[in-house]
Write an enzyme that holds these catalytic residues in place. Sequence first.
Site, mmCIF file in Angstrom:
data_model
loop_
_atom_site.group_PDB
_atom_site.id
_atom_site.type_symbol
_atom_site.label_atom_id
_atom_site.label_comp_id
_atom_site.label_asym_id
_atom_site.label_seq_id
_atom_site.Cartn_x
_atom_site.Cartn_y
_atom_site.Cartn_z
ATOM 1 N N ARG A 1 0.865 -1.189 0.000
ATOM 2 C CA ARG A 1 0.000 0.000 0.000
ATOM 3 C C ARG A 1 0.897 1.233 0.000
ATOM 4 O O ARG A 1 2.076 1.137 0.369
ATOM 5 C CB ARG A 1 -0.858 0.017 1.260
ATOM 6 C CG ARG A 1 -1.832 -1.131 1.331
ATOM 7 C CD ARG A 1 -2.759 -0.975 2.542
ATOM 8 N NE ARG A 1 -3.576 -2.158 2.701
ATOM 9 C CZ ARG A 1 -3.699 -2.860 3.836
ATOM 10 N NH1 ARG A 1 -3.070 -2.456 4.931
ATOM 11 N NH2 ARG A 1 -4.464 -3.920 3.893
ATOM 12 N N ARG B 1 -9.233 4.615 8.163
ATOM 13 C CA ARG B 1 -8.006 4.114 7.546
ATOM 14 C C ARG B 1 -8.141 4.091 6.031
ATOM 15 O O ARG B 1 -7.172 4.327 5.309
ATOM 16 C CB ARG B 1 -7.701 2.696 8.077
ATOM 17 C CG ARG B 1 -6.348 2.211 7.639
ATOM 18 C CD ARG B 1 -5.960 0.898 8.287
ATOM 19 N NE ARG B 1 -6.748 -0.224 7.779
ATOM 20 C CZ ARG B 1 -6.549 -1.483 8.116
ATOM 21 N NH1 ARG B 1 -5.598 -1.787 8.976
ATOM 22 N NH2 ARG B 1 -7.303 -2.456 7.617
ATOM 23 N N ARG C 1 -13.997 -8.126 6.149
ATOM 24 C CA ARG C 1 -13.239 -7.950 7.398
ATOM 25 C C ARG C 1 -14.188 -7.832 8.587
ATOM 26 O O ARG C 1 -13.939 -8.362 9.664
ATOM 27 C CB ARG C 1 -12.328 -6.717 7.305
ATOM 28 C CG ARG C 1 -11.120 -6.999 6.446
ATOM 29 C CD ARG C 1 -10.178 -5.822 6.298
ATOM 30 N NE ARG C 1 -9.151 -6.155 5.317
ATOM 31 C CZ ARG C 1 -7.838 -6.140 5.539
ATOM 32 N NH1 ARG C 1 -7.372 -5.772 6.697
ATOM 33 N NH2 ARG C 1 -6.990 -6.474 4.594
ATOM 34 N N ASN D 1 -7.864 -1.660 23.166
ATOM 35 C CA ASN D 1 -7.198 -0.495 22.564
ATOM 36 C C ASN D 1 -8.260 0.595 22.394
ATOM 37 O O ASN D 1 -8.877 0.730 21.349
ATOM 38 C CB ASN D 1 -6.591 -0.911 21.213
ATOM 39 C CG ASN D 1 -5.932 0.256 20.497
ATOM 40 O OD1 ASN D 1 -5.593 1.280 21.107
ATOM 41 N ND2 ASN D 1 -5.766 0.119 19.200
HETATM 42 N N1 LIG Z 1 -6.347 3.702 19.924
HETATM 43 C C1 LIG Z 1 -6.606 4.180 18.730
HETATM 44 N N2 LIG Z 1 -7.302 5.341 18.598
HETATM 45 C C2 LIG Z 1 -7.560 5.850 17.376
HETATM 46 N N3 LIG Z 1 -7.181 5.290 16.209
HETATM 47 C C3 LIG Z 1 -6.494 4.148 16.270
HETATM 48 C C4 LIG Z 1 -6.160 3.538 17.522
HETATM 49 N N4 LIG Z 1 -5.480 2.398 17.266
HETATM 50 C C5 LIG Z 1 -5.369 2.307 15.927
HETATM 51 N N5 LIG Z 1 -5.967 3.344 15.330
HETATM 52 C C6 LIG Z 1 -6.125 3.574 13.875
HETATM 53 O O1 LIG Z 1 -7.076 2.600 13.433
HETATM 54 C C7 LIG Z 1 -6.729 2.122 12.129
HETATM 55 C C8 LIG Z 1 -6.571 0.602 12.197
HETATM 56 O O2 LIG Z 1 -5.395 0.297 12.955
HETATM 57 P P1 LIG Z 1 -4.340 -0.787 12.459
HETATM 58 O O3 LIG Z 1 -4.093 -0.658 10.991
HETATM 59 O O4 LIG Z 1 -3.183 -0.719 13.377
HETATM 60 O O5 LIG Z 1 -5.217 -2.099 12.748
HETATM 61 P P2 LIG Z 1 -4.834 -3.627 12.508
HETATM 62 O O6 LIG Z 1 -5.399 -4.371 13.655
HETATM 63 O O7 LIG Z 1 -3.380 -3.760 12.274
HETATM 64 O O8 LIG Z 1 -5.670 -3.941 11.209
HETATM 65 P P3 LIG Z 1 -5.446 -5.081 10.075
HETATM 66 O O9 LIG Z 1 -5.618 -6.388 10.752
HETATM 67 O O10 LIG Z 1 -6.532 -4.807 9.086
HETATM 68 O O11 LIG Z 1 -4.061 -4.884 9.492
HETATM 69 C C9 LIG Z 1 -5.453 2.843 11.721
HETATM 70 O O12 LIG Z 1 -5.816 3.958 10.919
HETATM 71 C C10 LIG Z 1 -4.868 3.299 13.057
HETATM 72 O O13 LIG Z 1 -4.076 4.462 12.939
HETATM 73 N N1 LIG Z 2 -1.760 -15.491 9.799
HETATM 74 C C1 LIG Z 2 -1.022 -14.389 9.579
HETATM 75 N N2 LIG Z 2 -1.653 -13.197 9.528
HETATM 76 C C2 LIG Z 2 -0.885 -12.115 9.342
HETATM 77 C C3 LIG Z 2 0.504 -12.178 9.207
HETATM 78 N N3 LIG Z 2 0.982 -10.927 9.020
HETATM 79 C C4 LIG Z 2 -0.065 -10.111 9.050
HETATM 80 N N4 LIG Z 2 -1.210 -10.814 9.238
HETATM 81 C C5 LIG Z 2 -2.588 -10.326 9.326
HETATM 82 O O1 LIG Z 2 -3.173 -10.242 8.039
HETATM 83 C C6 LIG Z 2 -4.276 -9.341 8.103
HETATM 84 C C7 LIG Z 2 -4.310 -8.456 6.910
HETATM 85 O O2 LIG Z 2 -3.203 -7.608 6.905
HETATM 86 P P1 LIG Z 2 -3.082 -6.410 5.865
HETATM 87 O O3 LIG Z 2 -1.776 -5.748 6.208
HETATM 88 O O4 LIG Z 2 -3.058 -7.030 4.506
HETATM 89 O O5 LIG Z 2 -4.283 -5.536 6.091
HETATM 90 C C8 LIG Z 2 -4.086 -8.551 9.402
HETATM 91 O O6 LIG Z 2 -5.035 -9.014 10.355
HETATM 92 C C9 LIG Z 2 -2.695 -8.910 9.824
HETATM 93 O O7 LIG Z 2 -2.499 -8.848 11.216
HETATM 94 C C10 LIG Z 2 1.115 -13.454 9.258
HETATM 95 O O8 LIG Z 2 2.353 -13.605 9.138
HETATM 96 N N5 LIG Z 2 0.311 -14.533 9.438
#
Ligand SMILES: Nc1ncnc2c1ncn2[C@@H]1O[C@H](COP(=O)(O)OP(=O)(O)OP(=O)(O)O)[C@@H](O)[C@H]1O
Ligand SMILES: Nc1nc2c(ncn2[C@@H]2O[C@H](COP(=O)(O)O)[C@@H](O)[C@H]2O)c(=O)[nH]1
Length: 208
Positions: free
Chosen positions: A54, A147, A158, A178
């Site tokens: 991205r 996001r 999702r 969180n």
């Molecule tokens: N405590 C918070 N308060 C406000 N915004 C937040 C907080 N935590 C995360 N965010 C925002 O929420 C969005 C989703 O967070 P993030 O991408 O870290 O989630 P994720 O669990 O890693 O998602 P995915 O599994 O889809 O990768 C992002 O834009 C992030 O900046």
């Molecule tokens: N099972 C696994 N899940 C993973 C790994 N690394 C990331 N993730 C999860 O995939 C989704 C989608 O991620 P995105 O970056 O494409 O939005 C997210 O929930 C990640 O936490 C992995 O190694 N194994």
Amino acid sequence: MEETVHLRNLHQPQPLLVVISGPSGAGKDAVVKALKQTNYSFHFVVTTTDREPRPGEVHGVDYYFVSTQEFERMIAADELLEYSTVYNQFKGIHKSQVRDALASGKDVIMRLDVQGAEKVRKMCPDAVLIFLAPESEEAWLLRLHTRNTETDEAFQVRFETAKKELEDAKKFDYVVINAHNQLDDAAQTILSIIEAEHHRTTPRRIQL
Ligand SMILES: Nc1ncnc2c1ncn2[C@@H]1O[C@H](COP(=O)(O)OP(=O)(O)OP(=O)(O)O)[C@@H](O)[C@H]1O
Ligand SMILES: Nc1nc2c(ncn2[C@@H]2O[C@H](COP(=O)(O)O)[C@@H](O)[C@H]2O)c(=O)[nH]1
């Protein structure tokens, strides 16, 4: 003759394998970023994926971006500790990365979707599993919409997946909320969990 007191053996912390999981949009990546900004020294596992980067994502930092063909080669060569198809794309973790990091004595942190966390639990029962969750559905939806990385269709997938994943929270060792705009509190709670884990009388031992 006085008996020797083995005080030195009392506290011998071992490197931990910490899995941060939870539904899409819970804030896994954000919380890992917050942890990186603290004094805590750990190895963050960079996942390999066949999805396109991205805007702003950096190869080797956010993910290792490879072709589907290369990912399939890694599966066939048994190079991956865990891999899953997450939202139609491969995500996986290279064994050597985790082994090398643990051998260096550092804690290892990985962020995985919930199915990935369950696979790691089976392979490595001593891993510390943390389920990250938003405090409310409204805050969570707002976060995912803000996001702005998914199409409407992908967003719906999702959301539906997340509802099922919430039911699996009980299988984890810890749940961390969180709360909106309280990211640092969530990171702090995770640090407290890790600190406590380093003080177990029987340390967790990671064997891969
Ligand atoms: N405590 C918070 N308060 C406000 N915004 C937040 C907080 N935590 C995360 N965010 C925002 O929420 C969005 C989703 O967070 P993030 O991408 O870290 O989630 P994720 O669990 O890693 O998602 P995915 O599994 O889809 O990768 C992002 O834009 C992030 O900046
Ligand atoms: N099972 C696994 N899940 C993973 C790994 N690394 C990331 N993730 C999860 O995939 C989704 C989608 O991620 P995105 O970056 O494409 O939005 C997210 O929930 C990640 O936490 C992995 O190694 N194994």
